[in-house]
Design an enzyme around this catalytic site. Sequence first.
Site, PDB file in Angstrom:
ATOM      1  N   CYS A 246       0.936  -1.072   0.008  1.00 31.43           N
ATOM      2  CA  CYS A 246       0.030  -0.025  -0.021  1.00 31.43           C
ATOM      3  C   CYS A 246       0.783   1.229   0.001  1.00 31.43           C
ATOM      4  CB  CYS A 246      -1.009   0.038   1.113  1.00 31.43           C
ATOM      5  SG  CYS A 246      -2.455   0.945   0.913  1.00 31.43           S
ATOM      6  N   LEU A 247       0.910   2.035   1.111  1.00 34.89           N
ATOM      7  CA  LEU A 247       1.621   3.062   1.009  1.00 34.89           C
ATOM      8  C   LEU A 247       3.161   2.743   0.914  1.00 34.89           C
ATOM      9  CD1 LEU A 247       2.227   6.348   1.680  1.00 34.89           C
ATOM     10  CD2 LEU A 247       2.395   5.777   4.202  1.00 34.89           C
ATOM     11  N   GLN A 250       3.875   2.909  -2.717  1.00 35.79           N
ATOM     12  CA  GLN A 250       4.025   3.961  -3.354  1.00 35.79           C
ATOM     13  C   GLN A 250       5.429   4.540  -3.056  1.00 35.79           C
ATOM     14  OE1 GLN A 250       0.625   5.864  -1.638  1.00 35.79           O
ATOM     15  NE2 GLN A 250      -0.849   4.661  -2.694  1.00 35.79           N
ATOM     16  N   ASN A 288      -7.287  -0.040   0.322  1.00 39.03           N
ATOM     17  CA  ASN A 288      -7.768   1.174   1.170  1.00 39.03           C
ATOM     18  C   ASN A 288      -6.508   2.300   0.783  1.00 39.03           C
ATOM     19  OD1 ASN A 288      -8.368   3.223   2.829  1.00 39.03           O
ATOM     20  ND2 ASN A 288      -7.668   2.266   4.643  1.00 39.03           N
ATOM     21  N   HIS A 331      -3.904  -5.333  -0.044  1.00 50.30           N
ATOM     22  CA  HIS A 331      -3.440  -5.678   1.014  1.00 50.30           C
ATOM     23  C   HIS A 331      -3.528  -7.366   1.314  1.00 50.30           C
ATOM     24  CE1 HIS A 331      -3.277  -2.182   3.564  1.00 50.30           C
ATOM     25  NE2 HIS A 331      -4.192  -1.751   2.660  1.00 50.30           N
ATOM     26  N   GLU A 333      -2.516  -9.129   3.472  1.00 50.91           N
ATOM     27  CA  GLU A 333      -2.718  -9.701   4.830  1.00 50.91           C
ATOM     28  C   GLU A 333      -4.212 -10.013   4.729  1.00 50.91           C
ATOM     29  OE1 GLU A 333      -3.319  -5.439   5.217  1.00 50.91           O
ATOM     30  OE2 GLU A 333      -1.964  -6.873   4.197  1.00 50.91           O
TER      31      GLU A 333
END
Length: 376
Positions: A246-247, A250, A288, A331, A333
Amino acid sequence: MKRQLILEDGTVFVGKAFGSEHEKAGEVVFNTGMTGYQEILSDPSYCAQIVTLTYPLIGNYGINRDDFESISPAIHGLIVKEAAIQPSNWRSEESLDTLLKANDIPGLEGIDTRKLTRMIRNYGTLKGKLCSMDVDVNDVVAELKSTSLPTNQVAQVSTKDPYHAPGRGHRVVLVDFGFKHGILENLIKRECDVIVVPYDTTAEEILRLRPDGIMLSNGPGDPENVPEGIEMIRHLVGKVPIFGICLGHQLLALACGAKSVKMKFGHRGSNHPVRELATGRIDITSQNHGYTIEAKSLEETRLEVTHVAVNDGTVEGVAHLDYPAFSVQYHPEASPGPEDANGLFQAFIEMIKDNKNGRNQQGNREGDSACQSVTM
């Protein structure tokens, strides 16, 4: 008691208050997941956001001790169509309302969540504020228009000090940009020796821990607001195997020269299809995020696109062409969500093994040269 959501464009939604009486502002977003409200509430990636849940009945199975993704929820508000007053589930220990009150999070129920979601889809995310009925709407709108969204969310949710989750396997340094406990759980399940470090830890400090691999976690906000993380990653690429989520995905891309852009309304939910380009395999994923990596910007880097979103074609995964480093926007997980992509954790472990066996010696010798040509 009534409560209202006031948006920066002047739109007002009036409903029933639950949770905390505290008035809070934030970026109003929506999540399409049918279950997993406890994990959503406690996901640090929602820091400073007011989350609208599109599934109409929330709180029906209560809150339990096992499904938290962080100890202290950072969400600024929750909006639902209907909040269950009396949950019914053998694992339930308290109600949604009780949890929100304990963590000073305001809730709003009974509004037209479909209308609000359509607004966000049509016009993009909006700033909003959950308020009592006695405030002046025009004053709140003026306040929202003149106020910028926070840029320090990662600093708010990251651990302040390193800590150790001992294991007998490979040593993994987990860089905490606002990680979900599901990531740590998956590493521990694979017997990793995990050291969690703050977001602003330097590359030199991380390398002194002698890691076998580095995990870049998820987190809130705009990746460009985390220059410390970008600089740290730039000096780690090629020295230690890296896996970003995710972040973290990026930030890895930015460290190697790519660019990020803000999405109109983002991806938030547990049913997002992603295609792996090499095989054509489709995984249903949990996501998300409100930012994405600009595909064209990757052409000037040593990263290749490995996964794309089926719905809109945005970049969902990259891998380094020269060094053991890869990342995904979604994600694996799966907390909450499907477990289709959970095997990526094992792929990370195999990458660590290969590196230890000397199959990536070029990367270990050359260090951060993979990104040295990039102007940051």
